[in-house]
Design an enzyme around this catalytic site. Structure first.
Site, PDB file in Angstrom:
ATOM      1  N   GLN A 291       0.103  -6.609 -33.642  1.00 18.26           N
ATOM      2  CA  GLN A 291       0.098  -6.091 -35.008  1.00 18.26           C
ATOM      3  C   GLN A 291       0.980  -6.895 -35.948  1.00 18.26           C
ATOM      4  O   GLN A 291       0.809  -6.838 -37.169  1.00 18.26           O
ATOM      5  CB  GLN A 291       0.534  -4.622 -35.019  1.00 18.26           C
ATOM      6  CG  GLN A 291      -0.442  -3.669 -34.354  1.00 18.26           C
ATOM      7  CD  GLN A 291      -1.797  -3.639 -35.049  1.00 18.26           C
ATOM      8  OE1 GLN A 291      -1.897  -3.773 -36.247  1.00 18.26           O
ATOM      9  NE2 GLN A 291      -2.844  -3.450 -34.271  1.00 18.26           N
TER      10      GLN A 291
ATOM     11  N   LYS B  48      -7.051 -10.045 -34.692  1.00 16.45           N
ATOM     12  CA  LYS B  48      -6.192  -9.409 -35.702  1.00 16.45           C
ATOM     13  C   LYS B  48      -5.789 -10.421 -36.783  1.00 16.45           C
ATOM     14  O   LYS B  48      -5.206 -10.052 -37.794  1.00 16.45           O
ATOM     15  CB  LYS B  48      -4.894  -8.879 -35.067  1.00 16.45           C
ATOM     16  CG  LYS B  48      -5.067  -8.055 -33.798  1.00 16.45           C
ATOM     17  CD  LYS B  48      -5.429  -6.636 -34.073  1.00 16.45           C
ATOM     18  CE  LYS B  48      -5.325  -5.815 -32.777  1.00 16.45           C
ATOM     19  NZ  LYS B  48      -5.893  -4.483 -32.927  1.00 16.45           N
TER      20      LYS B  48
ATOM     21  N   ASP C 221       4.963  -7.316 -27.711  1.00 16.93           N
ATOM     22  CA  ASP C 221       3.552  -7.203 -28.084  1.00 16.93           C
ATOM     23  C   ASP C 221       3.456  -7.531 -29.575  1.00 16.93           C
ATOM     24  O   ASP C 221       3.858  -6.737 -30.422  1.00 16.93           O
ATOM     25  CB  ASP C 221       3.082  -5.768 -27.790  1.00 16.93           C
ATOM     26  CG  ASP C 221       1.698  -5.459 -28.347  1.00 16.93           C
ATOM     27  OD1 ASP C 221       1.112  -6.322 -29.034  1.00 16.93           O
ATOM     28  OD2 ASP C 221       1.207  -4.340 -28.114  1.00 16.93           O
TER      29      ASP C 221
ATOM     30  N   CYS D  74      -4.782   4.784 -29.918  1.00 15.68           N
ATOM     31  CA  CYS D  74      -4.280   4.331 -28.616  1.00 15.68           C
ATOM     32  C   CYS D  74      -2.754   4.431 -28.567  1.00 15.68           C
ATOM     33  O   CYS D  74      -2.071   3.571 -28.006  1.00 15.68           O
ATOM     34  CB  CYS D  74      -4.726   2.905 -28.296  1.00 15.68           C
ATOM     35  SG  CYS D  74      -6.490   2.766 -28.031  1.00 15.68           S
TER      36      CYS D  74
ATOM     37  N   HIS E 208       1.514   0.973 -28.031  1.00 14.97           N
ATOM     38  CA  HIS E 208       0.071   1.100 -27.808  1.00 14.97           C
ATOM     39  C   HIS E 208      -0.126   1.351 -26.311  1.00 14.97           C
ATOM     40  O   HIS E 208       0.683   0.923 -25.494  1.00 14.97           O
ATOM     41  CB  HIS E 208      -0.587  -0.228 -28.223  1.00 14.97           C
ATOM     42  CG  HIS E 208      -2.078  -0.242 -28.210  1.00 14.97           C
ATOM     43  ND1 HIS E 208      -2.805  -0.377 -27.054  1.00 14.97           N
ATOM     44  CD2 HIS E 208      -2.985  -0.176 -29.225  1.00 14.97           C
ATOM     45  CE1 HIS E 208      -4.103  -0.396 -27.355  1.00 14.97           C
ATOM     46  NE2 HIS E 208      -4.232  -0.265 -28.658  1.00 14.97           N
TER      47      HIS E 208
END
Length: 408
Positions: free
Chosen positions: A205, A228, A202, A366, A125
């Protein structure tokens, strides 16, 4: 654990927004990778905070402040337990994943020098690309990219060759937001250990689908956003190993992150407060804890199994549409389908299916480097959550068919 443990009718009743209509049609919400919906149990926690004990934390001796402080710190402990961090002070509240990444990037700006190398993956991202570009510009370090394959996976042979004694930092997402690919982060972390590099994952997600154990992963930093994971927007968490967080300088100056202040010299507070300047999103932090309670009560194994069924069913149904191509075909992926129909712009499909009540995301998500790799302007992305149904998949498929017929 079987998906039959998920009572889908009962779960859907927990989400008030799922009963609304859009353009006169029942809402089919398939933009969960951007933001998940919020259950009533979490909404009630938010309302309760503002109605009953809204006060600033860590500073007041009065009862409301103490109640708010206790609830906020209880949430920090819930998050520590969920991600299995060793110490409570390794959990730093942030405004979200982007904030957490920038906090770490800023901290390393004085630790890197010319000739050092920073690795990122081609599946990132923008928020896990741009801060590292800025860091390299400041420090003179070199940014290197782990390439991807046509299946939307990281090229394992290539990434092994990119590591060297100059590799100081490695940044990879756990799951690709654009393609749903689950990356081999354990292999990447193990490789980084061989050369003494620090690793930031990261997890934005991954967090809705996978319960990450930061100690088992042996990761240095792990970042997530509450919105999320059935929580509110504007709050997230940076997990960092205590020894790294103690090495990094504060990201922002202000109230709460200090020990003693004079015009001659200021000394900083200990962890986690060193990185939590100013009044935080108190309600957001408390609600984040409640959201994790909600999802853990359902069970992440049950969620993963049910979402895999949805992914499999949706993939089969969509591939029956002539001219439809799915991007990201890894065998190991979360419930995300990025697709295009030959000769039709993804934005046009998204606009038409919205008129039929279906919410999907269109564009580059993104993740422009991924779209450049495939030589496309973007994709239509349908991303599923445990509160979605096969009937909703059918509505998606019919709406895409209708869009194709109108646009062909």
């Amino acid at each position: 654990m079987s998906h039959t443990n998920i009572d889908i009718k009962k779960i859907r009743k927990d989400f008030p927004i799922l009963s609304r209509k859009v353009n006169g049609k029942p809402l089919v919400y398939l933009d969960n990778a951007a933001t998940s919906q919020t259950p009533q149990q979490v909404i009630d926690v938010i309302v309760d905070y503002y109605q009953n004990y809204n006060a600033n934390i860590h500073r007041g001796v009065h009862s409301l402040s103490q109640e708010a402080t206790d609830a906020y710190e209880e949430a920090r402990e819930k998050i520590r337990t969920h991600f299995n961090a060793k110490h409570k002070e390794e959990i730093i509240f942030t405004s979200g994943t982007t904030h957490g990444i920038n906090l770490v990037a800023n901290g390393f700006s004085n630790l890197l020098k010319k000739g050092d190398e920073v690795l990122v993956s081609a599946l990132e991202h923008h928020s896990n690309i741009v801060p590292w570009q800025m860091l390299c510009e400041k420090s003179g370090a070199k940014l290197k990219v782990i390439p991807m394959t046509p299946q939307g996976e990281l090229d394992k042979l290539a990434f092994a060759e990119l590591f060297s004694e100059n590799t100081k930092l490695v940044f990879v997402n756990h799951v690709s937001n654009a393609l749903g690919t689950v990356n081999p982060i354990q292999e990447i972390i193990a490789k980084a250990r061989e050369v003494g590099a620090a690793v930031l994952i990261d997890g934005a997600q991954a967090a809705p689908h996978i319960k990450a154990d930061v100690q088992a992963l042996d990761v240095d930093f792990y970042v997530v956003s509450a919105h999320k994971i059935c929580g509110p927007t504007g709050v997230g968490v940076l997990y960092g190993k205590k020894e790294w967080l103690e090495k990094l300088p504060p990201y922002q100056g202000g109230g709460e992150m200090i020990d003693q202040v004079s015009f001659e010299k200021t000394t900083y507070a200990g962890l986690p407060h060193k990185f939590e300047a100013g009044t935080p999103n108190i309600c957001g932090g408390i609600a984040f804890g409640a959201a994790l309670d909600y999802m853990n009560a359902i069970g992440f194994e049950a969620i993963a199994e049910y979402e895999y069924e949805l992914l499999k069913y949706a993939t089969q149904q969509l591939l029956e549409i002539e001219g439809l191509k799915i991007y990201g075909t890894s065998a190991d992926k979360t419930a995300v389908i990025s697709f295009n129909i030959e000769g039709i712009h993804p934005y046009d499909i998204g606009t038409i299916v919205d008129k039929l009540g279906v919410a999907v995301r269109t564009g580059h998500h993104c993740a422009q480097p991924i779209m450049d790799y495939f030589k496309i302007p973007g994709t239509v992305r349908a991303s599923f959550s445990f509160y979605n149904t096969k009937e909703e998949v059918d509505v998606l498929v019919e709406s895409v068919k209708k869009a194709k017929m109108m646009l062909s």
